[in-house]
Design a protein around this motif. Structure first.
Motif, PDB file in Angstrom:
ATOM      1  N   SER A 279      -9.692  -3.614 -12.512  1.00  0.00           N
ATOM      2  CA  SER A 279      -9.320  -4.934 -12.004  1.00  0.00           C
ATOM      3  C   SER A 279      -7.846  -4.995 -11.600  1.00  0.00           C
ATOM      4  O   SER A 279      -7.454  -5.837 -10.797  1.00  0.00           O
ATOM      5  CB  SER A 279      -9.600  -6.006 -13.055  1.00  0.00           C
ATOM      6  OG  SER A 279      -8.726  -5.864 -14.169  1.00  0.00           O
ATOM      7  N   GLU A 280      -7.043  -4.065 -12.122  1.00  0.00           N
ATOM      8  CA  GLU A 280      -5.628  -4.038 -11.753  1.00  0.00           C
ATOM      9  C   GLU A 280      -5.481  -3.901 -10.238  1.00  0.00           C
ATOM     10  O   GLU A 280      -4.654  -4.567  -9.618  1.00  0.00           O
ATOM     11  CB  GLU A 280      -4.939  -2.872 -12.464  1.00  0.00           C
ATOM     12  CG  GLU A 280      -3.491  -2.663 -12.062  1.00  0.00           C
ATOM     13  CD  GLU A 280      -2.878  -1.445 -12.723  1.00  0.00           C
ATOM     14  OE1 GLU A 280      -1.797  -1.018 -12.276  1.00  0.00           O
ATOM     15  OE2 GLU A 280      -3.493  -0.918 -13.678  1.00  0.00           O
ATOM     16  N   TYR A 281      -6.304  -3.019  -9.627  1.00  0.00           N
ATOM     17  CA  TYR A 281      -6.223  -2.798  -8.188  1.00  0.00           C
ATOM     18  C   TYR A 281      -6.761  -4.000  -7.420  1.00  0.00           C
ATOM     19  O   TYR A 281      -6.226  -4.389  -6.389  1.00  0.00           O
ATOM     20  CB  TYR A 281      -6.998  -1.540  -7.810  1.00  0.00           C
ATOM     21  CG  TYR A 281      -6.605  -0.326  -8.599  1.00  0.00           C
ATOM     22  CD1 TYR A 281      -5.272   0.098  -8.632  1.00  0.00           C
ATOM     23  CD2 TYR A 281      -7.546   0.396  -9.334  1.00  0.00           C
ATOM     24  CE1 TYR A 281      -4.899   1.216  -9.364  1.00  0.00           C
ATOM     25  CE2 TYR A 281      -7.174   1.511 -10.067  1.00  0.00           C
ATOM     26  CZ  TYR A 281      -5.853   1.924 -10.081  1.00  0.00           C
ATOM     27  OH  TYR A 281      -5.485   3.016 -10.823  1.00  0.00           O
ATOM     28  N   LEU A 282      -7.843  -4.588  -7.945  1.00  0.00           N
ATOM     29  CA  LEU A 282      -8.426  -5.750  -7.278  1.00  0.00           C
ATOM     30  C   LEU A 282      -7.454  -6.918  -7.281  1.00  0.00           C
ATOM     31  O   LEU A 282      -7.209  -7.543  -6.249  1.00  0.00           O
ATOM     32  CB  LEU A 282      -9.729  -6.154  -7.987  1.00  0.00           C
ATOM     33  CG  LEU A 282     -10.404  -7.435  -7.455  1.00  0.00           C
ATOM     34  CD1 LEU A 282     -10.822  -7.258  -6.002  1.00  0.00           C
ATOM     35  CD2 LEU A 282     -11.599  -7.819  -8.310  1.00  0.00           C
ATOM     36  N   PHE A 283      -6.871  -7.214  -8.453  1.00  0.00           N
ATOM     37  CA  PHE A 283      -5.967  -8.363  -8.551  1.00  0.00           C
ATOM     38  C   PHE A 283      -4.677  -8.140  -7.766  1.00  0.00           C
ATOM     39  O   PHE A 283      -4.074  -9.091  -7.276  1.00  0.00           O
ATOM     40  CB  PHE A 283      -5.657  -8.673 -10.016  1.00  0.00           C
ATOM     41  CG  PHE A 283      -6.832  -9.206 -10.775  1.00  0.00           C
ATOM     42  CD1 PHE A 283      -7.738 -10.062 -10.153  1.00  0.00           C
ATOM     43  CD2 PHE A 283      -7.061  -8.860 -12.090  1.00  0.00           C
ATOM     44  CE1 PHE A 283      -8.823 -10.566 -10.836  1.00  0.00           C
ATOM     45  CE2 PHE A 283      -8.161  -9.360 -12.788  1.00  0.00           C
ATOM     46  CZ  PHE A 283      -9.040 -10.217 -12.151  1.00  0.00           C
ATOM     47  N   GLU A 284      -4.274  -6.881  -7.627  1.00  0.00           N
ATOM     48  CA  GLU A 284      -3.102  -6.589  -6.797  1.00  0.00           C
ATOM     49  C   GLU A 284      -3.384  -6.992  -5.352  1.00  0.00           C
ATOM     50  O   GLU A 284      -2.559  -7.623  -4.684  1.00  0.00           O
ATOM     51  CB  GLU A 284      -2.761  -5.104  -6.863  1.00  0.00           C
ATOM     52  CG  GLU A 284      -1.588  -4.703  -5.984  1.00  0.00           C
ATOM     53  CD  GLU A 284      -1.375  -3.202  -5.976  1.00  0.00           C
ATOM     54  OE1 GLU A 284      -0.899  -2.676  -4.957  1.00  0.00           O
ATOM     55  OE2 GLU A 284      -1.699  -2.543  -6.992  1.00  0.00           O
ATOM     56  N   GLY A 285      -4.596  -6.646  -4.884  1.00  0.00           N
ATOM     57  CA  GLY A 285      -4.968  -7.022  -3.528  1.00  0.00           C
ATOM     58  C   GLY A 285      -5.127  -8.520  -3.375  1.00  0.00           C
ATOM     59  O   GLY A 285      -4.668  -9.103  -2.382  1.00  0.00           O
ATOM     60  N   LEU A 286      -5.754  -9.159  -4.350  1.00  0.00           N
ATOM     61  CA  LEU A 286      -5.949 -10.614  -4.283  1.00  0.00           C
ATOM     62  C   LEU A 286      -4.601 -11.336  -4.311  1.00  0.00           C
ATOM     63  O   LEU A 286      -4.418 -12.328  -3.604  1.00  0.00           O
ATOM     64  CB  LEU A 286      -6.820 -11.088  -5.460  1.00  0.00           C
ATOM     65  CG  LEU A 286      -8.261 -10.597  -5.492  1.00  0.00           C
ATOM     66  CD1 LEU A 286      -8.997 -11.219  -6.673  1.00  0.00           C
ATOM     67  CD2 LEU A 286      -8.988 -10.910  -4.202  1.00  0.00           C
TER      68      LEU A 286
END
Length: 263
Positions: free
Chosen positions: A66-73
Motif C-alpha cells: 500500500s506504500e506504493y499505492l498511497f504514494e501515487g494517490l
C-alpha cells in the motif's frame, strides 16, 4: 460506539471509526455501504461492500504494497485538488478594499477544540449524523464559540501581501472568498471553491482511471451477488482480489497496479 456520519453532499456520507471508514449515500442502493478497513491485525487494507452483514471484497492490499499505492494517490490528490479546487488569482490588488481575516494554525491543530466543535454541531448529544455546509450559520457560530481571540485576526492588505503561507478570508458587503497562500507558490494567491466541481471526475483522476473503473465494476458485481439468496455461500467461495504493484520503477501511480487472484 457513537460515530459521526459526515455528509459531503446528498450523494455521499462517511463514518470514521476506530479501525475503518464506512462510506454510503445515494450512489448505492438502500441497505448497502462500503467499508475501508485498516487491518491492524491482518496487516492488509481491504475495501468491501456490505449488505445484511455479508461482505463482498472489492480489493485487498498488504500494508507493505500500500506504500506504493498511497504514494501515487497522494501525488494524484495534490495535483488534481490544486487544479480542481484552487485557481490562481490574476490580480490580488483587485481585493485591496476587502476586509481581511487570517487564521492561526493552532486553531486547526487543537484536537480538544476540534472534538468540542463536532459535539456542538450535533443535533443531539448521541447523534450519529453531522452535516457540514460551507455556508452553514451553525458552523460559523460554533467555530466562533470555540475560538480564542488570538485564533484569528484582521490584517491590512499590505500584511496579506507579506504572508508566506496560510488561509485568509476576504469579505465585503457582497461576498466572502477563501484565499490560500502556499509556500510552493510564493508570488501567488489561490482561491478555493467547490461550486460546480464534478467530484466523480475528481475521484477518477485521483485513483487513476484503471483502478477507479475496476472499483466501480466490482461494486456493480457485488450488488448483483449480494441480492441473491445464496450470496453468503458465493462470497465464501470467492478468491480474494489482491492488489499488487506491477513493474515498480520509483514513480508509480494507481494505474500501475494489477489484480492478482491466488489459485
Amino acid at each position: 460506539m457513537t460515530t459521526n456520519r459526515i455528509h459531503i453532499d446528498k450523494d455521499v456520507y462517511f463514518n470514521i471509526l476506530k479501525n475503518k471508514v464506512v462510506f454510503g449515500g445515494a450512489f448505492l442502493p438502500s441497505g448497502y455501504h462500503l467499508t475501508f478497513h485498516f487491518g491492524p491485525k491482518s496487516k492488509h487494507f481491504d475495501l468491501h461492500l456490505t449488505k445484511n452483514n455479508i461482505q463482498f471484497p472489492i480489493f485487498i492490499i498488504s500494508h507493505t504494497n500500500s506504500e506504493y499505492l498511497f504514494e501515487g494517490l497522494q501525488n494524484n490528490f495534490l495535483n488534481k485538488v490544486l487544479v480542481h479546487f484552487f485557481h490562481f488569482i490574476p490580480n490580488i490588488h483587485d481585493y485591496k478594499d476587502y476586509q481581511i481575516t487570517i487564521f492561526d494554525d493552532d486553531f486547526y491543530n487543537s484536537d480538544e477544540r476540534s472534538a468540542q466543535i463536532i459535539s456542538d454541531l450535533k443535533s443531539a448529544p448521541n447523534s450519529k449524523r453531522l452535516k457540514i455546509k460551507t455556508d452553514s450559520k451553525l458552523l460559523s457560530e460554533t467555530i466562533k464559540k470555540n475560538s480564542r481571540e488570538d485564533d484569528y485576526k484582521n490584517i491590512s492588505f499590505q500584511e496579506l501581501l507579506k504572508m508566506e503561507s496560510g488561509i485568509a478570508l476576504l469579505s465585503n458587503n457582497r461576498e466572502t472568498k477563501i484565499f490560500f497562500k502556499f509556500k510552493e507558490f510564493p508570488n501567488q494567491f489561490s482561491e478555493f471553491t467547490i461550486k460546480g466541481k464534478n467530484k466523480w471526475y475528481l475521484f477518477k483522476s485521483i485513483f487513476g482511471f484503471q483502478l477507479w473503473y475496476f472499483i466501480l465494476h466490482s461494486i456493480k458485481r457485488g450488488i448483483k451477488i449480494l441480492n441473491l439468496k445464496d450470496a453468503k455461500e458465493i462470497v465464501d467461495k470467492m478468491e480474494k482480489p489482491i492488489l499488487e504493484p506491477i513493474g515498480y520503477s520509483g514513480s508509480i501511480c494507481a494505474s500501475h497496479f494489477g489484480l492478482i487472484v491466488p489459485v
